[in-house]
Design a protein around this motif. Structure first.
Motif, mmCIF file in Angstrom:
data_model
loop_
_atom_site.group_PDB
_atom_site.id
_atom_site.type_symbol
_atom_site.label_atom_id
_atom_site.label_comp_id
_atom_site.label_asym_id
_atom_site.label_seq_id
_atom_site.Cartn_x
_atom_site.Cartn_y
_atom_site.Cartn_z
ATOM 1 N N THR A 37 35.309 34.947 42.569
ATOM 2 C CA THR A 37 35.819 35.756 41.465
ATOM 3 C C THR A 37 36.361 37.090 41.968
ATOM 4 O O THR A 37 37.462 37.506 41.580
ATOM 5 N N LYS A 41 40.351 38.608 41.936
ATOM 6 C CA LYS A 41 40.732 39.915 41.384
ATOM 7 C C LYS A 41 41.455 40.751 42.433
ATOM 8 O O LYS A 41 42.456 41.404 42.132
ATOM 9 N N ASP A 100 44.275 32.256 38.772
ATOM 10 C CA ASP A 100 44.004 32.295 37.330
ATOM 11 C C ASP A 100 44.462 33.588 36.665
ATOM 12 O O ASP A 100 43.900 34.000 35.660
ATOM 13 N N ASN A 117 46.710 39.460 33.540
ATOM 14 C CA ASN A 117 45.596 39.034 32.682
ATOM 15 C C ASN A 117 44.973 37.784 33.259
ATOM 16 O O ASN A 117 45.673 36.855 33.648
ATOM 17 N N HIS A 118 43.656 37.760 33.265
ATOM 18 C CA HIS A 118 42.928 36.574 33.702
ATOM 19 C C HIS A 118 42.966 35.556 32.581
ATOM 20 O O HIS A 118 42.740 35.876 31.416
ATOM 21 N N LYS A 120 40.975 33.032 31.897
ATOM 22 C CA LYS A 120 39.710 32.544 31.361
ATOM 23 C C LYS A 120 38.763 33.648 30.910
ATOM 24 O O LYS A 120 37.665 33.372 30.471
ATOM 25 N N SER A 121 39.158 34.900 31.050
ATOM 26 C CA SER A 121 38.320 36.009 30.601
ATOM 27 C C SER A 121 39.230 37.103 30.056
ATOM 28 O O SER A 121 40.435 36.934 29.972
ATOM 29 N N SER A 122 38.649 38.214 29.704
ATOM 30 C CA SER A 122 39.455 39.312 29.169
ATOM 31 C C SER A 122 39.714 40.383 30.217
ATOM 32 O O SER A 122 39.957 41.540 29.891
ATOM 33 N N CYS A 123 39.677 40.004 31.477
ATOM 34 C CA CYS A 123 39.953 40.927 32.578
ATOM 35 C C CYS A 123 41.454 41.242 32.615
ATOM 36 O O CYS A 123 42.285 40.336 32.653
ATOM 37 N N SER A 138 36.140 44.776 31.490
ATOM 38 C CA SER A 138 35.752 43.350 31.504
ATOM 39 C C SER A 138 35.877 42.709 32.876
ATOM 40 O O SER A 138 35.515 41.551 33.047
ATOM 41 N N CYS A 139 36.403 43.435 33.837
ATOM 42 C CA CYS A 139 36.609 42.863 35.178
ATOM 43 C C CYS A 139 35.364 43.002 36.034
ATOM 44 O O CYS A 139 34.720 43.975 36.076
#
Length: 139
Positions: A37, A41, A100, A117-118, A120-123, A138-139
Motif C-alpha cells: 500500500t 502511494k 490503483d 485518487n485511489h 478502492k479508498s478515499s485517498c 485518508s491516505c
C-alpha cells in the motif's frame, strides 16, 4: 513388562507448532500488505511529479497548461489518465496501471493542480504546480 518409547511428536506439540506458524504468517501478511500500500502511494506521488514536469514542458511549447478539467476540481478516471498520456507523454504508457490510482489535471491560465485518487479508498494525492505532493487524511 516392556513399554514402547515413541520417538515422534505428540499431538500437542504439533498443534503448538502449527499455531506459531499461523501467527507468524499472519504478521508477515499484514506487514507485506502495508508495504504494498505504501509503495503504491509513493508511486502515485512520483507519477504526479512526472505529470507536473511534463505539463511545465507543455507550457513552454504552447504557452498554456494542459488540463483535463477547468475550474477548481476534477474527477480522476481511466479516460482522463489516457488523455494525459496522449497529450503530455505523446501516447506512451507512462502512467502505471497497477497502482490503483487514476489521475486528472485541473486549473486555468497561470496554474494547475494534478490529482490522483485511489480507486478502492478515499485517498487523494494532489500537487499544485511546483509544490510538493500532499496527501489527504485518508491516505
Amino acid at each position: 513388562m516392556k513399554y514402547k518409547s515413541s520417538t515422534g511428536f505428540s499431538l500437542v506439540e504439533l498443534l503448538v507448532t502449527v499455531a506459531i506458524i499461523g501467527i507468524l504468517s499472519s504478521i508477515g501478511i499484514l506487514s507485506y500488505n502495508s508495504y504494498v500500500t505504501s509503495s503504491k502511494k509513493s508511486s502515485a506521488e512520483n507519477t504526479i511529479q512526472q505529470i507536473a514536469l511534463a505539463n511545465l514542458e507543455y507550457y513552454s511549447n504552447r504557452n498554456e497548461y494542459y488540463v483535463t478539467d477547468t475550474g477548481s476540481t476534477c474527477t480522476p478516471s481511466t479516460t482522463k489518465s489516457v488523455e494525459i498520456e496522449t497529450a503530455l507523454f505523446d501516447g506512451a504508457n507512462n502512467l502505471p496501471n497497477n497502482i490503483d490510482f487514476e489521475f486528472c489535471i485541473f486549473g486555468s491560465g497561470a496554474t494547475f493542480t494534478v490529482q490522483a485518487n485511489h480507486e478502492k479508498s478515499s485517498c487523494i494525492i494532489t500537487l499544485v504546480r511546483n509544490r510538493a505532493p500532499s496527501r489527504n487524511s485518508s491516505c
